[in-house]
Design a protein around this motif. Structure first.
Motif, PDB file in Angstrom:
ATOM      1  N   UNK A  66      -2.786  -4.140 -11.003  1.00 24.23           N
ATOM      2  CA  UNK A  66      -1.669  -4.997 -10.587  1.00 24.23           C
ATOM      3  C   UNK A  66      -1.645  -5.182  -9.066  1.00 24.23           C
ATOM      4  N   UNK A  67      -2.801  -5.045  -8.436  1.00 26.23           N
ATOM      5  CA  UNK A  67      -2.936  -5.269  -7.003  1.00 26.23           C
ATOM      6  C   UNK A  67      -2.166  -4.225  -6.191  1.00 26.23           C
ATOM      7  N   UNK A  68      -2.140  -2.978  -6.683  1.00 28.39           N
ATOM      8  CA  UNK A  68      -1.488  -1.898  -5.944  1.00 28.39           C
ATOM      9  C   UNK A  68      -2.490  -1.044  -5.160  1.00 28.39           C
ATOM     10  N   UNK A  69      -3.789  -1.274  -5.388  1.00 28.67           N
ATOM     11  CA  UNK A  69      -4.807  -0.590  -4.587  1.00 28.67           C
ATOM     12  C   UNK A  69      -4.872  -1.233  -3.200  1.00 28.67           C
ATOM     13  N   UNK A  70      -5.566  -0.569  -2.290  1.00 27.67           N
ATOM     14  CA  UNK A  70      -5.786  -1.148  -0.962  1.00 27.67           C
ATOM     15  C   UNK A  70      -6.677  -2.374  -1.105  1.00 27.67           C
ATOM     16  N   UNK A  71      -6.229  -3.471  -0.522  1.00 26.64           N
ATOM     17  CA  UNK A  71      -6.962  -4.745  -0.627  1.00 26.64           C
ATOM     18  C   UNK A  71      -7.578  -5.079   0.724  1.00 26.64           C
ATOM     19  N   UNK A  72      -8.860  -5.300   0.715  1.00 25.66           N
ATOM     20  CA  UNK A  72      -9.580  -5.648   1.948  1.00 25.66           C
ATOM     21  C   UNK A  72      -8.982  -6.910   2.584  1.00 25.66           C
ATOM     22  N   UNK A  73      -8.755  -6.847   3.898  1.00 26.67           N
ATOM     23  CA  UNK A  73      -8.221  -7.984   4.638  1.00 26.67           C
ATOM     24  C   UNK A  73      -6.712  -7.972   4.790  1.00 26.67           C
ATOM     25  N   UNK A  74      -6.001  -7.164   3.990  1.00 29.33           N
ATOM     26  CA  UNK A  74      -4.544  -7.107   4.101  1.00 29.33           C
ATOM     27  C   UNK A  74      -4.120  -6.183   5.237  1.00 29.33           C
ATOM     28  N   UNK A  75      -2.913  -6.429   5.750  1.00 28.47           N
ATOM     29  CA  UNK A  75      -2.390  -5.658   6.874  1.00 28.47           C
ATOM     30  C   UNK A  75      -1.390  -4.608   6.363  1.00 28.47           C
ATOM     31  N   UNK A  76      -1.635  -3.358   6.692  1.00 29.32           N
ATOM     32  CA  UNK A  76      -0.831  -2.241   6.194  1.00 29.32           C
ATOM     33  C   UNK A  76      -0.224  -1.466   7.352  1.00 29.32           C
ATOM     34  N   UNK A  77       0.941  -0.890   7.086  1.00 32.23           N
ATOM     35  CA  UNK A  77       1.579   0.004   8.046  1.00 32.23           C
ATOM     36  C   UNK A  77       2.039   1.243   7.298  1.00 32.23           C
ATOM     37  N   UNK A  78       1.682   2.409   7.828  1.00 33.52           N
ATOM     38  CA  UNK A  78       2.100   3.679   7.226  1.00 33.52           C
ATOM     39  C   UNK A  78       3.282   4.234   7.995  1.00 33.52           C
ATOM     40  N   UNK A  79       4.322   4.650   7.262  1.00 34.19           N
ATOM     41  CA  UNK A  79       5.503   5.265   7.854  1.00 34.19           C
ATOM     42  C   UNK A  79       5.605   6.719   7.397  1.00 34.19           C
ATOM     43  N   UNK A  80       6.120   7.564   8.278  1.00 32.44           N
ATOM     44  CA  UNK A  80       6.424   8.945   7.887  1.00 32.44           C
ATOM     45  C   UNK A  80       7.879   9.232   8.231  1.00 32.44           C
ATOM     46  N   UNK A  81       8.477  10.129   7.450  1.00 33.75           N
ATOM     47  CA  UNK A  81       9.904  10.402   7.577  1.00 33.75           C
ATOM     48  C   UNK A  81      10.137  11.594   8.490  1.00 33.75           C
ATOM     49  N   UNK A  82      10.691  11.331   9.664  1.00 31.84           N
ATOM     50  CA  UNK A  82      11.083  12.376  10.606  1.00 31.84           C
ATOM     51  C   UNK A  82      12.525  12.075  11.015  1.00 31.84           C
ATOM     52  N   UNK A  83      13.452  12.473  10.131  1.00 31.39           N
ATOM     53  CA  UNK A  83      14.870  12.093  10.183  1.00 31.39           C
ATOM     54  C   UNK A  83      15.033  10.602   9.889  1.00 31.39           C
ATOM     55  N   UNK A  84      14.314   9.732  10.604  1.00 32.53           N
ATOM     56  CA  UNK A  84      14.257   8.314  10.273  1.00 32.53           C
ATOM     57  C   UNK A  84      12.793   7.967  10.011  1.00 32.53           C
TER      58      UNK A  84
END
Length: 640
Positions: free
Chosen positions: A574-592
């Protein structure tokens, strides 16, 4: 949950000395004197009179949400209910012709101003079916009031529905009425459910959230769990059978609420069921596997005990708990996995004051949704009746929004143990392959048990196994090695029974790493967009979907025998894998939520550096909606 109007605050001022903020029957009659006609109509029947009082005194806690653009939303379900179009086709067509629902246009109209005639009609019909049906003798008055009598199921437009639905579905029970068990409401409820399961259902979760679509859902049989739950409420109540809606305010492993139905026996014991799963599970709470956190049963009456225990002005509470028409039924679903969550002030920031209200929250993408509340005593926040296998946070409600007051923590389902996800100073490197739990996509797991085979017989009467797929593919492109030194002219992927041979892409390589070329072969049939050639077109977002559950395969005639050294495959997805060419941002939770960086994918994986032991969220800025919080442990993404 139901939405309420400012009129409640005006009515509440009349009883503010009691500090309960609950309008009385007299308050409602003062606001709408015409409702006295309802009481007068029922005055010669003591039970009808009590039922009328029950409805009128709870009117302030119910309302209609509506807008002119709601007409477009209703068209979605109507067209989808024809069964002739996919949800996306429906969405495209309706949007082009009618536009879209504009949530900002939605206005609330309190039921305090309801038509007396509408209320009288509903009361008369509810009593008609209760008193005329043989099973009505075994349904107590309190169960009747909560789960047969109500004239609405949510915040839908009000319209007459009881007579029409009764005349449509009551004949299904003609044969049941002749049986000795006809006085048993549970027996009749199950018989009706068996009949309803035979009717077509058009499920979709694609349409955006909106007010309830109303009794037309009985005609359309279209929508998500919300609409199909409403469908059963209308049908059961129309024929005089008590039926309730049980809800998760936020699903434990997804980014949406969830609901289903409960039927009752004569003693008020309940049995849950749903048209989506064709499932009933009497007396077995552990059978409902979904992580639930908290489960509530919607009621028509206000939970006055909860309001009094909160003892807080409504405007200082999250909307869910301002006028809660619900009761907590978590314990009945959690069974042995029902836990008490206790968080001390050492894990609350800043430390909570004595008597302060805190909320237990679960995730909806990067937001947090309150599921339960408690008042802090002796430096502890204690929440009872909670099921685990979920990530939670504590929060307070300040102004008009939540303020996070703890790090995320995981509640273990079997033991009730708590593990905090608190970011460490140590940085670790992580590699991510997908942004949403794959077991929820419904298709990637169909490769488990599939077999890659080689043969020198074009009909594959004699085959050798090159590789068996033993696990769900955790990345879009998986490479495996056969270890077989024999040569084969014919190679194929054969789907396991029940899988419809779902596979997005296959390729075979020789010992030099060169792709083996050949004529594409496979089991024909089905739509051209999903035939076997889709598995060798180089596109991992098209897939082979064999029309029969068993017997499908796809492969190559290599023309001359070759050694198959390695195999590369991609699952249907369902297109939930990493797709070549798409732009991704990873967030981590440190209070916010904090950004760990933005990357453009150059393969089917991404690598980031983040603080150890933290909660994570991967956002695709290019496309898609399905994203979910996760942690990274032992080299694996674990979604919550």
């Amino acid at each position: 949950m139901k939405h309420h109007l400012l009129i409640l605050l005006l009515l509440a001022s009349a009883c503010s000395k009691q500090n309960t903020y609950i309008p009385t029957l007299d308050d409602v009659l003062t606001e709408n004197p015409q409702l006295q006609r309802v009481l007068d109509h029922c005055k010669d029947d003591s039970l009808k009179y009590r039922a009328a009082v029950f409805l009128i005194e709870n009117l302030p806690f119910h309302s209609t949400r509506d807008a002119s653009s709601m007409d477009a939303q209703l068209k979605l379900y109507e067209l989808h209910g024809t069964g002739r179009y996919t949800p996306q086709q429906v969405l495209d067509s309706v949007t082009k012709t009618y536009g879209r629902l504009n949530p900002r246009e939605l206005k609330q109209k309190s039921d305090v101003n309801i038509s007396p005639e509408y209320l009288i009609e509903n009361i008369d019909w509810a009593f008609k079916v209760w008193r005329e049906q043989p099973w009505g003798k075994q349904i107590p008055f309190n169960l009747f009031c909560e789960y047969i009598l109500p004239y609405r199921v949510g915040d839908e437009r009000l319209m007459s529905w009881r007579k029409k639905v009764y005349e449509q579905y009551n004949p299904l029970l003609d044969s049941v009425r002749k049986l000795p068990q006809s006085e048993d409401p549970l027996f009749v409820s199950k018989a009706l459910f068996d009949s309803l399961r035979k009717e077509p259902v058009y499920f979709t979760g694609l349409f955006e959230p909106s007010p309830h679509i109303g009794p037309k859902v009985v005609e359309w049989h279209s929508g998500s769990c919300k609409e199909l739950t409403d469908l059963l409420l209308y049908v059961y109540r129309a024929v005089g059978l008590p039926c309730a809606k049980d809800i998760m305010l936020m699903r434990g492993n997804r980014n949406a609420p969830h609901s289903w139905n409960a039927m009752f026996d004569s003693k008020g014991n309940f049995y849950y069921f749903t048209l989506l799963d064709n499932m009933t599970a009497p007396g077995n709470p552990d059978a409902y596997w979904d992580p639930k956190g908290k489960v509530y049963r919607e009621t028509f009456t206000l939970n006055r005990q909860m309001v009094e225990a909160l003892d807080t002005p409504p405007e200082k509470l999250p909307a869910t708990f301002r006028y809660p028409c619900m009761e907590d039924v978590t314990a009945a679903y959690a069974g042995k996995q029902n836990h008490t969550v206790s968080i001390d002030n050492g894990n609350i920031y800043p430390p909570a004051k004595e008597g302060e209200l805190l909320y237990l929250c679960s995730s909806c993408k990067m937001d947090w949704i309150p599921l339960a509340w408690c008042k802090v005593h002796h430096g502890k926040a204690v929440f009872t009746n909670v099921e685990g296998l979920m990530a939670f946070r504590l929060a307070s409600f300040e102004g008009d929004s939540l303020r996070m007051r703890s790090d995320p923590f995981i509640l273990d389902r079997p033991t009730g143990d708590i593990r905090f996800l608190s970011p460490q100073q140590k940085q670790v490197s992580i590699t991510v392959f997908h942004k949403f739990p794959l077991y929820l996509d419904g298709v990637s797991g169909r490769m488990i048990g599939g077999v890659f085979e080689g043969s020198n017989d074009s009909r594959f009467r004699h085959t050798d196994t090159l590789y068996v797929v033993k696990d769900r593919p955790m990345r879009l492109i998986t490479t495996v090695y056969s270890g077989n030194k024999k040569t084969y002219r014919f190679v194929r992927y054969r789907g396991k029974d029940g899988s419809h041979c779902n596979v997005a892409e296959i390729a075979f390589f020789d010992e030099n790493g060169q792709p083996l070329q050949g004529h594409v072969i496979g089991t024909p049939g089905g739509a051209s967009d999903y035939d076997y050639t889709q598995a060798v077109d180089g596109d991992p977002y098209t897939a082979f979907d064999y029309p029969n559950a068993n017997g499908g395969w796809v492969g190559l005639d290599l023309k001359t025998p070759h050694i198959v050294h390695s195999i590369v495959y991609s699952p249907r997805n369902r297109d939930d894998y990493i797709r070549r060419g798409d732009h991704y941002e990873l967030f981590y939770c440190d209070k916010s939520w904090k950004s760990a960086g933005v990357q453009t994918a150059t393969s089917d994986s991404l690598t980031f550096r983040v603080p150890a032991e933290t909660l994570l969220y991967l956002k695709n800025h290019s496309r898609g909606q399905d994203e979910r919080i996760f942690e990274y442990r032992d080299g694996i993404q674990i979604f919550w």
